[in-house]
Scaffold this active site. Structure first.
Site, PDB file in Angstrom:
ATOM      1  N   ASP A   1      74.579 -30.716 -75.678  1.00 30.75           N
ATOM      2  CA  ASP A   1      75.043 -29.527 -74.973  1.00 30.75           C
ATOM      3  C   ASP A   1      73.754 -28.778 -74.678  1.00 30.75           C
ATOM      4  OD1 ASP A   1      75.761 -26.861 -74.356  1.00 30.75           O
ATOM      5  OD2 ASP A   1      77.740 -27.277 -75.159  1.00 30.75           O
ATOM      6  N   HIS A   2      73.287 -28.858 -73.433  1.00 34.84           N
ATOM      7  CA  HIS A   2      71.916 -28.402 -73.204  1.00 34.84           C
ATOM      8  C   HIS A   2      71.736 -26.906 -73.439  1.00 34.84           C
ATOM      9  CE1 HIS A   2      73.295 -27.262 -69.173  1.00 34.84           C
ATOM     10  NE2 HIS A   2      72.208 -26.538 -69.071  1.00 34.84           N
TER      11      HIS A   2
ATOM     12  N   ARG B   1      71.210 -50.081 -62.180  1.00 32.72           N
ATOM     13  CA  ARG B   1      71.712 -51.244 -61.437  1.00 32.72           C
ATOM     14  C   ARG B   1      70.785 -51.762 -60.360  1.00 32.72           C
ATOM     15  NH1 ARG B   1      77.706 -48.518 -61.116  1.00 32.72           N
ATOM     16  NH2 ARG B   1      76.675 -46.739 -61.941  1.00 32.72           N
TER      17      ARG B   1
ATOM     18  N   HIS C   1      79.451 -25.087 -73.238  1.00 36.08           N
ATOM     19  CA  HIS C   1      78.323 -24.155 -73.354  1.00 36.08           C
ATOM     20  C   HIS C   1      78.725 -22.775 -73.900  1.00 36.08           C
ATOM     21  CE1 HIS C   1      76.534 -27.279 -71.108  1.00 36.08           C
ATOM     22  NE2 HIS C   1      76.820 -26.854 -69.894  1.00 36.08           N
TER      23      HIS C   1
HETATM   24  C1  BG6 Z   1      75.992 -27.764 -66.425  1.00 32.03           C
HETATM   25  C2  BG6 Z   1      77.155 -27.583 -65.514  1.00 32.03           C
HETATM   26  O1  BG6 Z   1      76.392 -28.289 -67.655  1.00 32.03           O
HETATM   27  O2  BG6 Z   1      75.379 -26.502 -66.624  1.00 32.03           O
HETATM   28  C3  BG6 Z   1      76.735 -26.965 -64.196  1.00 32.03           C
HETATM   29  O3  BG6 Z   1      77.747 -28.852 -65.267  1.00 32.03           O
HETATM   30  C4  BG6 Z   1      75.978 -25.679 -64.438  1.00 32.03           C
HETATM   31  O4  BG6 Z   1      77.847 -26.725 -63.358  1.00 32.03           O
HETATM   32  C5  BG6 Z   1      74.880 -25.907 -65.444  1.00 32.03           C
HETATM   33  O5  BG6 Z   1      75.432 -25.272 -63.199  1.00 32.03           O
HETATM   34  C6  BG6 Z   1      74.226 -24.601 -65.826  1.00 32.03           C
HETATM   35  O6  BG6 Z   1      73.116 -24.883 -66.628  1.00 32.03           O
HETATM   36  P1  BG6 Z   1      71.802 -24.030 -66.529  1.00 32.03           P
HETATM   37  O7  BG6 Z   1      70.925 -24.541 -67.615  1.00 32.03           O
HETATM   38  O8  BG6 Z   1      71.248 -24.233 -65.167  1.00 32.03           O
HETATM   39  O9  BG6 Z   1      72.251 -22.612 -66.732  1.00 32.03           O
END
Ligand code: BG6
Length: 515
Positions: free
Chosen positions: A202-203, A66, A265
């Site tokens: 979903d990382h 924005r 996760h």
């Molecule tokens: C995120 C959550 O998806 O994953 C956070 O929203 C969390 O709350 C994080 O801290 C943890 O990810 P990572 O990769 O740092 O373990």
């Protein structure tokens, strides 16, 4: 004298590693270009890919947000944050080339005119940079913006692949807040993009060690025969963080640990440890097996939830000797908030393989240590020789360390050297860092590259997301019920959660593994 690169070449673990092909030229459009995710993760990930030669030279990255800003201002800002958050040190000679691929497009998310001009801009970029009409849209915005963006992309015709090219969309979490909203969101996405154009991120799935679970299980012949209730006593999955809510209370207050970490996760990790071997490595073959696991998770009644799920919230305490405030004293948190910052649960997978194997999941903020791991605890050796009642031996435990110190270890019994017959547990340990002599890419690097290459294996499919909500919803409902609401247990920041979480395992004669 051998050089480092000789040593690396001679490393047998490196043999057989395939290098992936560089994806096709494309433009990545990031909605929410001035947000935290873009600055901390996305642009640093793209820079690292560029630095490692994994990006095609004809790539363009367009930040859509924005605030008014020129391309140069955007480049400068991103340079500063990338220097702060990049996995590798930012090298000027690489950054200068990379920065030329960065562009800024200013518009409100709901303003149709902004998308029309985006379409024109993308055409121009295609011509100038040879990006071939391929587009990856990344929704790095709060979920309440998803609908407006998707609708406008469709209205501007930007959802349609162009001749011979492709168009894809990456949707960030949270993907809904319960089953109903996830379904609604899926319907909104589907109006603009088909399922095979949609990449739900979903990382955790992009983490090297999460990907290695399938390799460990299915590229080694020794584990599969014992990966079942005959040999496995139980499984633990822990995701511990020392961090607190870190200024994200606006989101976290409405989410809590169950929605923030378990629904996505941790259930994804559970699927990877519990699933059957897929018929092949295709994205859908793998996801078909994963979704069967979420579907087989035993749904719990309100009474079972009270017995098997423990929710906690941190009160004040100390982390590494430093005092930290209670969750309820954090900015934007209600003083009587009931949001959980910790959850421990015992789940059952109703399938043949793991029918008798309880799985304990624990996740929490402000715990004494950060670390995510899965441990598979095998049944004890029969009590006939060394394992007599008077000398009870430990279980064999296979630990998959997702982070930090990524690796795998196996605990077994060994004879202590000497003339007497003493047995003690020892650990066989594999560390990524030392075995491969190569740093793992960040999860977002892998996932961006996969989305550019059209590989959806590490992204959540629609049915997976919905099934996961179907499992989580009754727990949320029990927690907000008017009557017989399960307790919310307080734990001091810097402790391993409320005592009730220990009791959950103690009742079964077990204990959480120490991280
Ligand atoms: C995120 C959550 O998806 O994953 C956070 O929203 C969390 O709350 C994080 O801290 C943890 O990810 P990572 O990769 O740092 O373990």
């Amino acid at each position: 004298m051998s050089t480092t690169s000789d040593k690396q070449q001679a490393n047998p673990l490196r043999e057989g590693l395939s290098t992936r092909t560089v994806p096709q030229a494309c433009t990545v459009v990031i909605f929410g270009a001035t947000g935290d995710l873009t600055m901390r993760k996305l642009i640093p990930a793209l820079y690292n890919l560029a630095a490692d030669g994994e990006l095609p030279p004809q790539v363009a990255i367009v930040g859509f947000a924005r605030r008014p800003k020129t391309d140069d201002e955007f480049r400068k800002e991103q340079e500063e944050s990338t220097k702060k958050f990049s996995r590798q040190k930012v090298r000027d000679e690489i950054w200068d080339g990379f920065a030329q691929a960065l562009f800024y497009h200013q518009s409100e998310f709901h303003d149709a005119a902004g998308y029309k001009s985006l379409a024109e801009r993308l055409e121009k970029i295609d011509k100038e940079r040879g990006t071939g009409g391929n587009r990856l849209f990344y929704l790095a915005v709060a979920p309440d913006q998803f609908e407006a963006i998707l609708k406008n992309l469709k209205d501007a015709g930007l959802n349609e692949p162009r001749d011979g090219g492709w168009t894809r969309v990456i949707v960030e979490k949270p993907f809904g807040t319960d089953l109903a909203t996830a379904r609604e969101l899926n319907a909104v996405v589907r109006k603009a993009f088909s399922e095979n154009q949609t990449y739900r991120i979903d990382h955790f799935l992009g983490k090297e060690t999460a990907q290695n679970i399938l390799v460990l299980r299915f590229a080694n012949a020794i584990f599969e025969p014992i990966w079942n209730g005959r040999y496995v006593d139980h499984i633990q999955i822990t995701a511990a963080e020392t961090l607190g809510v870190e200024g994200r209370a606006g989101y976290y207050e409405g989410a809590g640990a169950l929605r923030d970490m378990v629904q996505n996760h941790l259930l994804q990790l559970l699927c990877l440890v519990a699933m059957e071997p897929p018929t092949d490595l295709g994205a859908d073959s793998i996801r078909d097996e994963k979704v069967k696991i979420v579907r087989s998770l035993r749904r719990m009644s309100a009474e079972e939830i009270t017995r098997n799920v423990v929710r906690g919230q941190y009160c004040d305490g100390a982390i590494n000797g430093e005092p930290v405030p209670a969750y309820r004293s954090e900015k934007n948190v209600k003083p009587d908030s009931k949001t959980e910052t910790f959850v421990a649960l015992k789940v059952r997978v109703d399938d043949w393989r793991l029918a008798d194997v309880p799985i304990y999941i624990r996740v929490g903020k402000r715990l004494p240590k950060s670390g995510t791991e899965i441990s598979v605890h095998f049944k004890k050796a029969p009590a006939v020789l060394f394992n007599r009642e008077s000398v009870s031996l430990d279980q064999n435990v296979l630990v998959i360390r997702i982070q930090p110190d990524e690796g795998i270890s196996l605990r077994m019994q060994a004879k202590v050297p000497g003339t007497s017959f003493r047995i003690e547990p020892v650990k066989m340990d594999f560390h990524y860092g030392t075995s491969f002599g190569k740093a793992s890419p960040e999860a977002y690097e892998r996932l961006l590259l996969d989305a550019m290459s059209g590989d959806a294996t590490l992204f959540a499919r629609r049915d997976e997301v919905e099934e996961a909500w179907a499992f989580v919803d009754p727990i949320e409902e029990a927690w907000t019920a008017k009557e017989k609401q399960p307790g919310l247990f307080m734990y001091p920041a810097g402790s391993w959660g409320p005592e009730e979480a220990d009791e959950l395992l103690a009742r079964d004669g077990r204990a959480w593994r120490r991280l």
